[in-house]
Design an enzyme around this catalytic site. Structure first.
Site, PDB file in Angstrom:
ATOM      1  N   HIS A 185      -2.767   0.652   6.690  1.00  0.00           N
ATOM      2  CA  HIS A 185      -2.983   0.629   5.357  1.00  0.00           C
ATOM      3  C   HIS A 185      -3.346   2.230   4.932  1.00  0.00           C
ATOM      4  CE1 HIS A 185      -4.300  -1.403   1.611  1.00  0.00           C
ATOM      5  NE2 HIS A 185      -5.300  -0.536   1.371  1.00  0.00           N
ATOM      6  N   HIS A 193      -6.062   2.146  -3.951  1.00  0.00           N
ATOM      7  CA  HIS A 193      -5.054   1.528  -3.224  1.00  0.00           C
ATOM      8  C   HIS A 193      -4.765   0.203  -3.500  1.00  0.00           C
ATOM      9  CE1 HIS A 193      -8.089  -1.334  -1.050  1.00  0.00           C
ATOM     10  NE2 HIS A 193      -8.659  -0.723  -2.243  1.00  0.00           N
ATOM     11  N   CYS A 224       0.866  -1.126  -0.237  1.00  0.00           N
ATOM     12  CA  CYS A 224      -0.144  -0.157   0.173  1.00  0.00           C
ATOM     13  C   CYS A 224       0.701   1.114   0.114  1.00  0.00           C
ATOM     14  CB  CYS A 224      -0.970   0.028   0.943  1.00  0.00           C
ATOM     15  SG  CYS A 224      -0.208  -0.053   3.038  1.00  0.00           S
TER      16      CYS A 224
END
Length: 252
Positions: A211, A223, A160
């Site tokens: 994240h 993402h 990420c």
């Protein structure tokens, strides 16, 4: 009859969901956000961690093994779902906080070391021009479908924060490598205040930032999914909405 038709579908959905959001398996020589999250948690619950660098070395392995022994988990030094679950439930030791590690009890990785001439985004300030917002998103969308790779920082595979760092680097901005370091950029903002190109962050398998993604407007973000790679999701998604931890405004 109806039961027989829909049961396999329901089981398939459960299986997919479990795998999409499974916590990562970590072992020696792994690097990245997840390792840093692990190191911080081990420190907070009383284990000996002096290096918070996102690198799974011997010290981290010893702490993991000690934790597994203390919690009747097969001692492997490898972090799998069973260890993550136990870590999540473990209580912080009195007197320990993440404030303690900033330059005191630990060697903390610096946010980043910029190259000469780089445009820099620094703590508490916004240096990314709003005129570049659409370019940020168009650049990020070039990598739709790129697979997830643990520790990945290139178009052959991203994690990420590696994805966020790579996209902005294409525009000449040097970002920190790890998600919780990226969470220090710019300033806090509500979703309604975000511009295209700002950053969004989530708390997933462990408390704290684990994240991140790039806001693309209409309450959606780009993402890296562990199962489907780079993709667009909604902030109102049943999974992501309750795990949203904050946004950082880096677009001026």
């Amino acid at each position: 009859m109806r039961f027989k038709i829909f049961l396999p579908t329901a089981l398939f959905i459960i299986f997919i969901c479990a795998n999409v959001f499974a916590s990562p398996k970590l072992s020696v020589n792994d690097e990245g956000d997840d390792v840093l999250t692990l190191q911080k948690k081990l420190y907070l619950i009383g284990y000996t961690i002096t290096e918070f660098d996102g690198i799974f070395g011997n010290e981290t392995e010893r702490a993991v093994s000690a934790f597994q022994k203390d919690n009747n988990i097969t001692v492997t030094g490898v972090v799998t779902n069973a260890t993550w679950r136990a870590l999540k439930n473990a209580k912080t030791v009195a007197g320990r906080s993440l404030d303690n590690i900033e330059g005191k009890t630990a060697k903390v990785r610096t946010l980043f070391t910029p190259n000469a001439g780089d445009k820099i985004v620094r703590n508490g300030k916004t240096f990314v021009s709003i005129s570049e917002s659409s370019v940020i998103v168009s650049t990020a969308k070039k990598y739709l479908g790129t697979p997830y790779v643990f520790g990945g920082t290139t178009p052959s595979g991203f994690d990420c924060s590696g994805f966020v760092q790579y996209v902005f680097r294409q525009l000449g901005y040097e970002f920190p490598r790890l998600a919780d370091e990226q969470y220090l950029l710019g300033h806090s903002a509500k979703i309604s205040q975000l511009d295209v190109g700002d950053l969004v962050f989530f708390e997933t398998y462990m408390e704290g930032v684990s994240h991140c993604g790039i806001y693309v407007g209409d309450r959606k973000f780009l993402h890296v999914s562990s199962s489907r790679g780079v993709k667009v999701d909604s902030l109102d998604n049943d999974y992501w909405s309750p795990r949203f931890i904050g946004a950082r405004k880096i677009i001026a």
